[in-house]
Design an enzyme around this catalytic site. Sequence first.
Site, PDB file in Angstrom:
ATOM      1  N   LYS A 207       1.157   4.143  -2.942  1.00 51.24           N
ATOM      2  CA  LYS A 207       0.823   5.552  -2.706  1.00 51.24           C
ATOM      3  C   LYS A 207       2.044   6.459  -2.908  1.00 51.24           C
ATOM      4  O   LYS A 207       1.900   7.604  -3.358  1.00 51.24           O
ATOM      5  CB  LYS A 207       0.246   5.726  -1.302  1.00 51.24           C
ATOM      6  CG  LYS A 207      -1.084   4.996  -1.086  1.00 51.24           C
ATOM      7  CD  LYS A 207      -2.170   5.540  -1.996  1.00 51.24           C
ATOM      8  CE  LYS A 207      -3.550   5.020  -1.619  1.00 51.24           C
ATOM      9  NZ  LYS A 207      -4.609   5.542  -2.497  1.00 51.24           N
TER      10      LYS A 207
ATOM     11  N   TYR B  66       0.839  -1.207   0.000  1.00 49.72           N
ATOM     12  CA  TYR B  66       0.000   0.000   0.000  1.00 49.72           C
ATOM     13  C   TYR B  66       0.876   1.260   0.000  1.00 49.72           C
ATOM     14  O   TYR B  66       0.664   2.192  -0.792  1.00 49.72           O
ATOM     15  CB  TYR B  66      -0.902  -0.040   1.232  1.00 49.72           C
ATOM     16  CG  TYR B  66      -1.874   1.104   1.352  1.00 49.72           C
ATOM     17  CD1 TYR B  66      -3.004   1.159   0.552  1.00 49.72           C
ATOM     18  CD2 TYR B  66      -1.671   2.128   2.279  1.00 49.72           C
ATOM     19  CE1 TYR B  66      -3.909   2.213   0.664  1.00 49.72           C
ATOM     20  CE2 TYR B  66      -2.563   3.165   2.407  1.00 49.72           C
ATOM     21  CZ  TYR B  66      -3.681   3.208   1.599  1.00 49.72           C
ATOM     22  OH  TYR B  66      -4.572   4.244   1.714  1.00 49.72           O
TER      23      TYR B  66
HETATM   24  P1  NDP Z   1     -13.603   2.510   0.569  1.00 55.80           P
HETATM   25  O1  NDP Z   1     -13.129   1.107   0.731  1.00 55.80           O
HETATM   26  O2  NDP Z   1     -14.624   3.048   1.507  1.00 55.80           O
HETATM   27  O3  NDP Z   1     -14.130   2.725  -0.942  1.00 55.80           O
HETATM   28  C1  NDP Z   1     -13.323   2.295  -2.001  1.00 55.80           C
HETATM   29  C2  NDP Z   1     -13.945   2.789  -3.296  1.00 55.80           C
HETATM   30  O4  NDP Z   1     -13.094   2.371  -4.375  1.00 55.80           O
HETATM   31  C3  NDP Z   1     -15.319   2.180  -3.573  1.00 55.80           C
HETATM   32  O5  NDP Z   1     -16.109   3.152  -4.202  1.00 55.80           O
HETATM   33  C4  NDP Z   1     -15.000   1.031  -4.531  1.00 55.80           C
HETATM   34  O6  NDP Z   1     -16.074   0.709  -5.397  1.00 55.80           O
HETATM   35  C5  NDP Z   1     -13.867   1.646  -5.318  1.00 55.80           C
HETATM   36  N1  NDP Z   1     -13.014   0.672  -6.002  1.00 55.80           N
HETATM   37  C6  NDP Z   1     -12.240  -0.296  -5.456  1.00 55.80           C
HETATM   38  N2  NDP Z   1     -11.621  -1.001  -6.431  1.00 55.80           N
HETATM   39  C7  NDP Z   1     -11.995  -0.440  -7.608  1.00 55.80           C
HETATM   40  C8  NDP Z   1     -11.714  -0.725  -8.977  1.00 55.80           C
HETATM   41  N3  NDP Z   1     -10.871  -1.707  -9.332  1.00 55.80           N
HETATM   42  N4  NDP Z   1     -12.308   0.043  -9.931  1.00 55.80           N
HETATM   43  C9  NDP Z   1     -13.169   1.051  -9.593  1.00 55.80           C
HETATM   44  N5  NDP Z   1     -13.473   1.361  -8.314  1.00 55.80           N
HETATM   45  C10 NDP Z   1     -12.898   0.619  -7.336  1.00 55.80           C
HETATM   46  O7  NDP Z   1     -12.261   3.408   0.602  1.00 55.80           O
HETATM   47  P2  NDP Z   1     -11.947   4.805   1.325  1.00 55.80           P
HETATM   48  O8  NDP Z   1     -13.020   5.786   1.024  1.00 55.80           O
HETATM   49  O9  NDP Z   1     -11.570   4.559   2.711  1.00 55.80           O
HETATM   50  O10 NDP Z   1     -10.602   5.231   0.558  1.00 55.80           O
HETATM   51  C11 NDP Z   1     -10.643   6.029  -0.605  1.00 55.80           C
HETATM   52  C12 NDP Z   1      -9.217   6.410  -0.960  1.00 55.80           C
HETATM   53  O11 NDP Z   1      -8.607   7.100   0.127  1.00 55.80           O
HETATM   54  C13 NDP Z   1      -8.318   5.206  -1.252  1.00 55.80           C
HETATM   55  O12 NDP Z   1      -7.424   5.527  -2.292  1.00 55.80           O
HETATM   56  C14 NDP Z   1      -7.563   5.023   0.045  1.00 55.80           C
HETATM   57  O13 NDP Z   1      -6.329   4.386  -0.141  1.00 55.80           O
HETATM   58  C15 NDP Z   1      -7.390   6.469   0.480  1.00 55.80           C
HETATM   59  N6  NDP Z   1      -7.145   6.638   1.911  1.00 55.80           N
HETATM   60  C16 NDP Z   1      -8.080   6.242   2.823  1.00 55.80           C
HETATM   61  C17 NDP Z   1      -7.841   6.417   4.164  1.00 55.80           C
HETATM   62  C18 NDP Z   1      -8.813   6.044   5.218  1.00 55.80           C
HETATM   63  O14 NDP Z   1      -8.474   6.185   6.396  1.00 55.80           O
HETATM   64  N7  NDP Z   1      -9.995   5.597   4.885  1.00 55.80           N
HETATM   65  C19 NDP Z   1      -6.563   6.987   4.632  1.00 55.80           C
HETATM   66  C20 NDP Z   1      -5.666   7.372   3.585  1.00 55.80           C
HETATM   67  C21 NDP Z   1      -5.973   7.195   2.276  1.00 55.80           C
HETATM   68  P3  NDP Z   1     -17.217  -0.392  -4.960  1.00 55.80           P
HETATM   69  O15 NDP Z   1     -18.077   0.311  -3.922  1.00 55.80           O
HETATM   70  O16 NDP Z   1     -17.977  -0.658  -6.223  1.00 55.80           O
HETATM   71  O17 NDP Z   1     -16.490  -1.564  -4.413  1.00 55.80           O
END
Ligand code: NDP
Length: 257
Positions: A167, A163
Amino acid sequence: MSDEGVGPLPSEGRVALVTGSSRGIGRAIALRLAKAGTKVVVNYVRREEEARAVANAIEALGSKAIVVKADVTNTQEVQAMFQKVQDTWGAVDILVNNAGIIKDSLLVRMSDRDWDETIAVNLRSTFLCTRAALRLMVRRRWGRIINIASVVAMVGNVGQANYAASKAGVIALTRSVAKEVASRNITANVVAPGYITTDIVEELPAGLKERILARIPVGRFGTVEDVAALAAFVASEEASYITGQVLSVDGGMAIGW
Ligand code: NDP
């Protein structure tokens, strides 16, 4: 007092594509941009019902939305998604590369598959979508690329080598793209969240949550709105002189470590 700078809402009339906006941070960014008058492409890969609910919420805010299923690791699906947006609205002005996954384990136990999938969803997707978006942005001589990374890219984390590497790759990609397109009035920046309360954080074991909290100077996990507010600013006209930057929204976590 001059009223200079008080104009239309920041991103009014623009088209934004937010990858992975069916839930979590992506959903919050989609809604925040919609509130500023931006039309939004809601992308998802599995959860259609959630994606449709986000589109309905955007329309309830008075903006417009389309829902596009596409696996952002897949070149053909990404191309088809951008084609659909071009056919519908003729442009993508703001791209938020938000879709992301975690597949945690200590490096010695990490499978090839967990490495490859994490790099593909977090980094390859950013390359594919940015390439497709730039082709449209360059023509209009305006664009905002906003890539969602993580505090972990800067400091590393036990169990997250895949991860963190993905990033950190997003950061290097962003800085390079920023240099390539700066003269075209297109900015590229990274938003680096700390721990934000979404499904990813909810699923952490309770003991681990306590230990993480102890390392966040402001003493709370972030909210999806904390991240969305920063992304919306970076997407706005006012942010035209900010490019190639890593903007943290982490409650001071990176400085506290
Ligand atoms: P979630 O797990 O809540 O949501 C992930 C989203 O990505 C969903 O909408 C999912 O779609 C979509 N997704 C996953 N794989 C694919 C794919 N192959 N193609 C298209 N869409 C995809 O994640 P978060 O909201 O927590 O995280 C969002 C971003 O923020 C990420 O990049 C994460 O690394 C980053 N981040 C998050 C943190 C946190 O604390 N939450 C901290 C730091 C960074 P579906 O619903 O259809 O599965």
